[in-house]
Structures are given as C-alpha cells and as structure tokens.
Design a protein around this motif. Structure first.
Motif, PDB file in Angstrom:
ATOM      1  N   GLU A  76     -46.980 -46.907 -30.497  1.00 18.99           N
ATOM      2  CA  GLU A  76     -47.143 -45.684 -29.711  1.00 18.99           C
ATOM      3  C   GLU A  76     -48.616 -45.317 -29.697  1.00 18.99           C
ATOM      4  OE1 GLU A  76     -45.635 -41.030 -29.321  1.00 18.99           O
ATOM      5  OE2 GLU A  76     -44.768 -42.346 -30.856  1.00 18.99           O
ATOM      6  N   ILE A  77     -49.149 -45.140 -28.487  1.00 13.20           N
ATOM      7  CA  ILE A  77     -50.583 -44.909 -28.317  1.00 13.20           C
ATOM      8  C   ILE A  77     -50.795 -43.617 -27.531  1.00 13.20           C
ATOM      9  CG2 ILE A  77     -52.734 -45.839 -27.385  1.00 13.20           C
ATOM     10  CD1 ILE A  77     -51.492 -48.628 -27.593  1.00 13.20           C
ATOM     11  N   GLY A  78     -51.547 -42.697 -28.105  1.00 16.37           N
ATOM     12  CA  GLY A  78     -51.887 -41.467 -27.411  1.00 16.37           C
ATOM     13  C   GLY A  78     -52.807 -41.740 -26.246  1.00 16.37           C
ATOM     14  N   THR A  79     -52.644 -40.985 -25.168  1.00 17.69           N
ATOM     15  CA  THR A  79     -53.408 -41.246 -23.953  1.00 17.69           C
ATOM     16  C   THR A  79     -54.842 -40.720 -24.018  1.00 17.69           C
ATOM     17  OG1 THR A  79     -52.336 -39.279 -23.020  1.00 17.69           O
ATOM     18  CG2 THR A  79     -51.439 -41.423 -22.396  1.00 17.69           C
ATOM     19  N   GLY A  80     -55.230 -40.158 -25.161  1.00 19.40           N
ATOM     20  CA  GLY A  80     -56.628 -39.785 -25.355  1.00 19.40           C
ATOM     21  C   GLY A  80     -57.478 -40.917 -25.883  1.00 19.40           C
ATOM     22  N   ASN A  81     -56.850 -42.037 -26.218  1.00 20.82           N
ATOM     23  CA  ASN A  81     -57.582 -43.198 -26.724  1.00 20.82           C
ATOM     24  C   ASN A  81     -58.277 -43.959 -25.603  1.00 20.82           C
ATOM     25  OD1 ASN A  81     -57.020 -43.754 -29.720  1.00 20.82           O
ATOM     26  ND2 ASN A  81     -54.949 -43.346 -28.966  1.00 20.82           N
ATOM     27  N   VAL A  82     -59.396 -44.613 -25.956  1.00 25.23           N
ATOM     28  CA  VAL A  82     -59.932 -45.690 -25.137  1.00 25.23           C
ATOM     29  C   VAL A  82     -59.472 -46.997 -25.781  1.00 25.23           C
ATOM     30  CG1 VAL A  82     -61.891 -44.405 -24.247  1.00 25.23           C
ATOM     31  CG2 VAL A  82     -62.133 -45.671 -26.379  1.00 25.23           C
ATOM     32  N   TRP A  83     -59.467 -48.063 -25.002  1.00 22.86           N
ATOM     33  CA  TRP A  83     -58.831 -49.298 -25.473  1.00 22.86           C
ATOM     34  C   TRP A  83     -59.531 -49.919 -26.677  1.00 22.86           C
ATOM     35  CZ3 TRP A  83     -54.082 -50.408 -24.583  1.00 22.86           C
ATOM     36  CH2 TRP A  83     -53.460 -49.925 -23.433  1.00 22.86           C
ATOM     37  N   THR A  84     -60.838 -49.793 -26.766  1.00 25.41           N
ATOM     38  CA  THR A  84     -61.526 -50.380 -27.916  1.00 25.41           C
ATOM     39  C   THR A  84     -61.070 -49.747 -29.218  1.00 25.41           C
ATOM     40  OG1 THR A  84     -63.365 -48.899 -27.360  1.00 25.41           O
ATOM     41  CG2 THR A  84     -63.587 -51.200 -26.720  1.00 25.41           C
ATOM     42  N   ASP A  85     -60.748 -48.455 -29.207  1.00 20.27           N
ATOM     43  CA  ASP A  85     -60.222 -47.803 -30.412  1.00 20.27           C
ATOM     44  C   ASP A  85     -58.838 -48.331 -30.764  1.00 20.27           C
ATOM     45  OD1 ASP A  85     -62.513 -46.280 -30.636  1.00 20.27           O
ATOM     46  OD2 ASP A  85     -61.666 -44.547 -29.603  1.00 20.27           O
ATOM     47  N   VAL A  86     -58.042 -48.617 -29.751  1.00 21.36           N
ATOM     48  CA  VAL A  86     -56.707 -49.177 -29.988  1.00 21.36           C
ATOM     49  C   VAL A  86     -56.809 -50.538 -30.648  1.00 21.36           C
ATOM     50  CG1 VAL A  86     -54.602 -50.010 -28.871  1.00 21.36           C
ATOM     51  CG2 VAL A  86     -55.694 -47.897 -28.066  1.00 21.36           C
ATOM     52  N   TYR A  87     -57.689 -51.393 -30.116  1.00 18.95           N
ATOM     53  CA  TYR A  87     -57.828 -52.741 -30.680  1.00 18.95           C
ATOM     54  C   TYR A  87     -58.362 -52.687 -32.113  1.00 18.95           C
ATOM     55  CZ  TYR A  87     -57.345 -53.941 -25.745  1.00 18.95           C
ATOM     56  OH  TYR A  87     -56.885 -54.047 -24.453  1.00 18.95           O
ATOM     57  N   ALA A  88     -59.241 -51.752 -32.392  1.00 13.80           N
ATOM     58  CA  ALA A  88     -59.743 -51.599 -33.761  1.00 13.80           C
ATOM     59  C   ALA A  88     -58.620 -51.196 -34.699  1.00 13.80           C
ATOM     60  CB  ALA A  88     -60.872 -50.567 -33.792  1.00 13.80           C
ATOM     61  N   ALA A  89     -57.730 -50.301 -34.240  1.00 11.75           N
ATOM     62  CA  ALA A  89     -56.625 -49.854 -35.078  1.00 11.75           C
ATOM     63  C   ALA A  89     -55.617 -50.971 -35.339  1.00 11.75           C
ATOM     64  CB  ALA A  89     -55.931 -48.666 -34.415  1.00 11.75           C
ATOM     65  N   LEU A  90     -55.459 -51.888 -34.386  1.00 10.72           N
ATOM     66  CA  LEU A  90     -54.496 -52.982 -34.533  1.00 10.72           C
ATOM     67  C   LEU A  90     -55.106 -54.229 -35.160  1.00 10.72           C
ATOM     68  CD1 LEU A  90     -52.599 -52.738 -31.112  1.00 10.72           C
ATOM     69  CD2 LEU A  90     -51.808 -51.949 -33.358  1.00 10.72           C
ATOM     70  N   ASP A  91     -56.410 -54.214 -35.395  1.00 11.31           N
ATOM     71  CA  ASP A  91     -57.090 -55.384 -35.950  1.00 11.31           C
ATOM     72  C   ASP A  91     -56.491 -55.767 -37.303  1.00 11.31           C
ATOM     73  OD1 ASP A  91     -58.998 -57.410 -35.950  1.00 11.31           O
ATOM     74  OD2 ASP A  91     -60.478 -56.186 -37.007  1.00 11.31           O
ATOM     75  N   GLY A  92     -56.140 -57.033 -37.457  1.00 14.62           N
ATOM     76  CA  GLY A  92     -55.578 -57.520 -38.710  1.00 14.62           C
ATOM     77  C   GLY A  92     -54.078 -57.374 -38.848  1.00 14.62           C
ATOM     78  N   THR A  93     -53.399 -56.838 -37.822  1.00 19.45           N
ATOM     79  CA  THR A  93     -51.945 -56.661 -37.902  1.00 19.45           C
ATOM     80  C   THR A  93     -51.172 -57.860 -37.370  1.00 19.45           C
ATOM     81  OG1 THR A  93     -51.805 -55.636 -35.707  1.00 19.45           O
ATOM     82  CG2 THR A  93     -52.234 -54.169 -37.588  1.00 19.45           C
ATOM     83  N   ASP A  94     -51.861 -58.812 -36.753  1.00 20.91           N
ATOM     84  CA  ASP A  94     -51.263 -59.993 -36.124  1.00 20.91           C
ATOM     85  C   ASP A  94     -50.506 -59.672 -34.836  1.00 20.91           C
ATOM     86  OD1 ASP A  94     -52.214 -61.737 -38.141  1.00 20.91           O
ATOM     87  OD2 ASP A  94     -50.512 -61.213 -39.413  1.00 20.91           O
ATOM     88  N   VAL A  95     -50.652 -58.439 -34.327  1.00 24.15           N
ATOM     89  CA  VAL A  95     -50.074 -58.095 -33.034  1.00 24.15           C
ATOM     90  C   VAL A  95     -51.136 -57.382 -32.206  1.00 24.15           C
ATOM     91  CG1 VAL A  95     -47.697 -57.946 -33.858  1.00 24.15           C
ATOM     92  CG2 VAL A  95     -49.139 -55.884 -33.845  1.00 24.15           C
ATOM     93  N   ASN A  96     -50.892 -57.314 -30.913  1.00 25.24           N
ATOM     94  CA  ASN A  96     -51.819 -56.667 -29.995  1.00 25.24           C
ATOM     95  C   ASN A  96     -51.007 -55.988 -28.905  1.00 25.24           C
ATOM     96  OD1 ASN A  96     -54.236 -55.886 -28.850  1.00 25.24           O
ATOM     97  ND2 ASN A  96     -54.997 -57.944 -28.463  1.00 25.24           N
ATOM     98  N   VAL A  97     -51.688 -55.337 -27.978  1.00 25.63           N
ATOM     99  CA  VAL A  97     -51.049 -54.732 -26.821  1.00 25.63           C
ATOM    100  C   VAL A  97     -51.803 -55.190 -25.580  1.00 25.63           C
ATOM    101  CG1 VAL A  97     -52.442 -52.624 -26.882  1.00 25.63           C
ATOM    102  CG2 VAL A  97     -50.172 -52.563 -25.864  1.00 25.63           C
ATOM    103  N   VAL A  98     -51.085 -55.333 -24.491  1.00 31.86           N
ATOM    104  CA  VAL A  98     -51.685 -55.781 -23.238  1.00 31.86           C
ATOM    105  C   VAL A  98     -52.409 -54.588 -22.631  1.00 31.86           C
ATOM    106  CG1 VAL A  98     -51.243 -56.786 -20.970  1.00 31.86           C
ATOM    107  CG2 VAL A  98     -49.856 -57.482 -22.939  1.00 31.86           C
ATOM    108  N   GLY A  99     -53.733 -54.524 -22.851  1.00 32.76           N
ATOM    109  CA  GLY A  99     -54.495 -53.349 -22.438  1.00 32.76           C
ATOM    110  C   GLY A  99     -55.783 -53.698 -21.726  1.00 32.76           C
ATOM    111  N   GLY A 100     -56.714 -52.765 -21.707  1.00 37.14           N
ATOM    112  CA  GLY A 100     -57.943 -52.879 -20.938  1.00 37.14           C
ATOM    113  C   GLY A 100     -58.873 -53.975 -21.423  1.00 37.14           C
ATOM    114  N   ARG A 101     -59.768 -54.415 -20.523  1.00 35.78           N
ATOM    115  CA  ARG A 101     -60.630 -55.562 -20.802  1.00 35.78           C
ATOM    116  C   ARG A 101     -62.039 -55.193 -21.217  1.00 35.78           C
ATOM    117  NH1 ARG A 101     -59.803 -58.585 -15.196  1.00 35.78           N
ATOM    118  NH2 ARG A 101     -59.851 -56.402 -14.546  1.00 35.78           N
ATOM    119  N   VAL A 102     -62.479 -53.975 -20.911  1.00 41.08           N
ATOM    120  CA  VAL A 102     -63.878 -53.609 -21.146  1.00 41.08           C
ATOM    121  C   VAL A 102     -63.944 -52.251 -21.828  1.00 41.08           C
ATOM    122  CG1 VAL A 102     -64.756 -54.946 -19.209  1.00 41.08           C
ATOM    123  CG2 VAL A 102     -64.045 -52.575 -18.845  1.00 41.08           C
ATOM    124  N   THR A 103     -65.115 -51.904 -22.347  1.00 36.84           N
ATOM    125  CA  THR A 103     -65.291 -50.596 -22.960  1.00 36.84           C
ATOM    126  C   THR A 103     -65.305 -49.518 -21.879  1.00 36.84           C
ATOM    127  OG1 THR A 103     -67.704 -50.755 -22.845  1.00 36.84           O
ATOM    128  CG2 THR A 103     -66.651 -51.569 -24.841  1.00 36.84           C
TER     129      THR A 103
END
Length: 409
Positions: A76-103
């Motif tokens: 579950e991802i709050g809509t106040g996030n930018v995608w780079t923050d999401v990827y940082a939060a998921l780093d090391g979990t072995d899963v990802n989300v299909v999201g944005g490509r750039v900062t």
C-alpha cells in the motif's frame, strides 16, 4: 513584481492533508462553497492549472506510507510519495512495484494516468497492477475501491482526478533481483543517426522483455542525445548490443546497481524553473533560439506487446500503443502562446507523415503526456469516454471535481 501582487495561480490557502479524514473534510467544504482547488501528488504535470489553483491547494505530501503486506504480495503506497521514495522503501525486500521510470513523478497522477514503467514488458502498465484504491468521493465519503466496484475501478485506471481524491493505492508486487543493469549515456549530435538505427534494431529484434531503452533527441540550446538503458538483471544483455559500438559517447553511468539506486539516476527535472509542455514534434535549433527555447526533447520509447493482457481500464491499451513524447522548455511567459500553439500543429504534421508511410493508427493519446487541448474521445476513444462521463455523473452529480483542473470527457 510589486510587493503583495498575487500571481494568477497562487493559491489562497495550502492544506497538507495527513489522513483520509482530512481529505474528506476539505472536499466537503470545497463542494459546499464551490471553491476552485487543485490536488498535488508529485506535481509533474506540465499543463497549466492541472496541479495549481487560485483557490485551495491540497498537498498529499504527508500521505507517504509504503506498507508491504506480511506475505509481500501487495504494498500500500500513499499518493503523496514520489516513486524514488517507494523504491528506496522496498530496497532489499526482493519485491518491487511497477511504477515510474524517472525522478519527479508522484504515485498519484502517474498511476491514475496509466503508467509506463521499466517493467512494462514483463508486467503491463502500472494501472494493470492496481489491486485496490482508497478513495474520497466528491461528497466526502471515504471508500475502498477494488474489482467488485467495477465502474469506479475501471474509471480510476486512466481517469485521473475526475472521480474523487485517491489517498493510497494497493499494488500487486512483482519479484525483483538484487541488482539491475542500467543508467544514462549522453552523446553528441553526430551520433543521432546511428542511435536511431540502433533503436530501430532494438525495437524490431530484441525479444528479451527484461530489456528496455529510451532514446531522447535534444535540440534547442543544448543539442545531442540521451540514451536510458535498463535491464532487469545484473549484467549487460545481448539486446543492448546495437548500442555498444556507437561513437560520440560523452558520458555513461551505466552499471550494475540496485533498482533504488538506478531510479535516482534518471532525472526528468533538468529544466526545473522554466516554462514547459509535453507533446510530439521535430524542429530546428534556430526556431528554438528565436523564440526563447531552452530545450526541445523528443523521446523514442520502443516497448514490446505490453497490452496483450491488459485489464479493463479507462485508458485503452490492449493494442500496445507506443508513446512518442516531446518536451519543450522555454524561459519567457511572452512565448507561451507560440510554443503551446505550435504543438497541436506538430501533431497534425506527424500524423500525416505516419499515415503516408503506412504506419499511422488511431490509438488514444497517453494521458500523462497529453496537452490540455485534447478531448475525451482523443484520450479514451468514444466508447470509453462515454462510459467515463456516465460514471462521473453518477458519482459526482454536483461536478465537485470539475472545480479542479484536468481533462474533460
């Protein structure tokens, strides 16, 4: 500017909402007072008034949760996030989300507009990976939307901000290896013909869905080319070989790295602080210089058949339409009419060229690149536009969401 003078889209007030209840209260007040408003997730849209207002400016920046389920199947991802923050939060979990490509782009507008991702060839559009959404309806009702509410679930996958305010989105996760291979390569202008041919070869011969590339051809005051390479694996793939022997390379950041690290190295805000617009066109350096142009940037995005398993979405993409994106940046307000007037002319010209070469089609326009002059039929096709209008009238009979900038159906 004289002290105290208020610019046209300077908000009367700014509200940083922290809970769905906050959004509910604000929307009720807006609806009762008929006050113009705007909603900002990442604020990456270039159309005037889409994330700005002279009224109430709702910032989602505090809605920044990234909550992975215990079995790691959803996040579950709050809509106040930018995608780079999401990827940082998921780093090391072995899963990802299909999201944005750039900062830069936020989770909200990007996902509600469809969403082209580095993982699109493997897992479809971002909106195809949405499991559910938490939505504040235009009357202030807090509700949970999933496939059991088929109309709103359909509408929110491409319908942007016309059905309420989405406070968080629950995505299905996808597996993510520890390292990916990719980065940016910057070339001088003489490399452009070879880069175009390499991209043509990449598009037509690369069968590996894990490989992606974006070629950006820049004109204006800083001509040249930028190549973004991505591979969902730790080493350079065979699919990228067409680019390996091209001369004129000035800088490369391509390497094996974490997905989170890779995501921070693909900026989209090089012209922050200037005026700008997205769309498609080719032109000359002289034209830009004479009319205040800073950057003319044309993007080629060679995706594979990502829409073959598309879900029922407002943005129709079963035919896997390919976006062609041009970004203009200019410095002078006096040139707004020139540049924004030139863009529709370029669309007509490029359409004619494509049809003459037998490669023209009539796919809908990708919403997150579209100019604000597009109609509902152009964005969604006549059938989807009519369905969206019907859903909007059912859930927003008082047209509260039309008090915010955005596209019409």
């Amino acid at each position: 500017m004289a002290q105290g003078v208020k610019l046209p889209n300077t908000p009367t007030c700014v509200v940083e909402v922290a809970r769905p209840e906050d959004v509910s209260n604000v929307i009720k007040i807006i609806g009762n007072t008929r006050t113009p408003f705007a909603i900002k997730s990442g604020g990456h849209a270039s159309n005037p008034g889409f994330s700005s207002t002279p009224g109430v400016f709702i910032s989602l920046v505090r809605l920044n949760e990234v909550t992975l389920s215990s079995d790691k199947s959803t996040v579950e991802i709050g809509t106040g996030n930018v995608w780079t923050d999401v990827y940082a939060a998921l780093d090391g979990t072995d899963v990802n989300v299909v999201g944005g490509r750039v900062t830069g782009p936020g989770v909200g507008g990007f996902s509600l507009g469809g969403g082209y991702s580095w993982l699109i060839n493997q897992y479809r559009l971002t909106c195809d990976n949405v499991k559910a959404l938490n939505l504040i309806l235009p009357n202030g009702t807090i509700t949970y939307i999933d496939s059991s509410q088929s109309d709103l679930f359909f509408a929110l996958k491409g319908g942007l901000n016309r059905f309420g305010v989405v406070t968080s989105i629950i995505f299905n996760t996808v597996p993510q290896s520890n390292n990916v291979y990719g980065g940016i390569q910057i070339y001088s202008s003489e490399a452009i013909p070879d880069l175009i041919m390499a991209t043509y070869e990449f598009q037509n011969e690369a069968a590996d869905p894990k490989a992606q590339a974006i070629l950006t051809i820049n004109g204006g005051s800083i001509p040249g080319a930028v190549l973004l390479l991505f591979y969902d694996g730790p080493e350079s793939p065979e699919a990228c070989e067409p680019y390996n022997s091209i001369g004129g390379l000035n800088l490369s950041t391509v390497k094996s790295q974490s997905y989170a690290s890779f995501s921070t190295g693909t900026p989209s805000q090089l012209q922050a602080g200037h005026r700008g617009a997205f769309q498609s066109m080719m032109t000359t350096r002289e034209l830009a210089i004479l009319n205040g142009g800073i950057l003319l940037s044309y993007d080629l995005e060679p995706f594979q058949r990502y829409g073959e398993h598309a879900t029922d979405s407002a943005f129709p993409h079963a035919d896997s339409p390919l976006p062609l994106n041009l970004y203009y940046a200019w410095s002078l307000e006096s040139e707004d009419a020139f540049w924004r007037g030139l863009i529709p002319q370029s669309i007509d010209h490029l359409t004619d060229v494509a049809k003459a070469k037998g490669i023209g089609s009539e796919p809908p326009v990708y919403l997150n690149y579209a100019l604000d002059t597009y109609s509902g039929d152009q964005l969604y096709g006549a059938t989807n536009a009519a369905r969206l209008l019907s859903i909007q009238q059912e859930y927003d009979p008082n047209s509260v969401m039309k008090l915010a900038g955005g596209f019409s159906f």
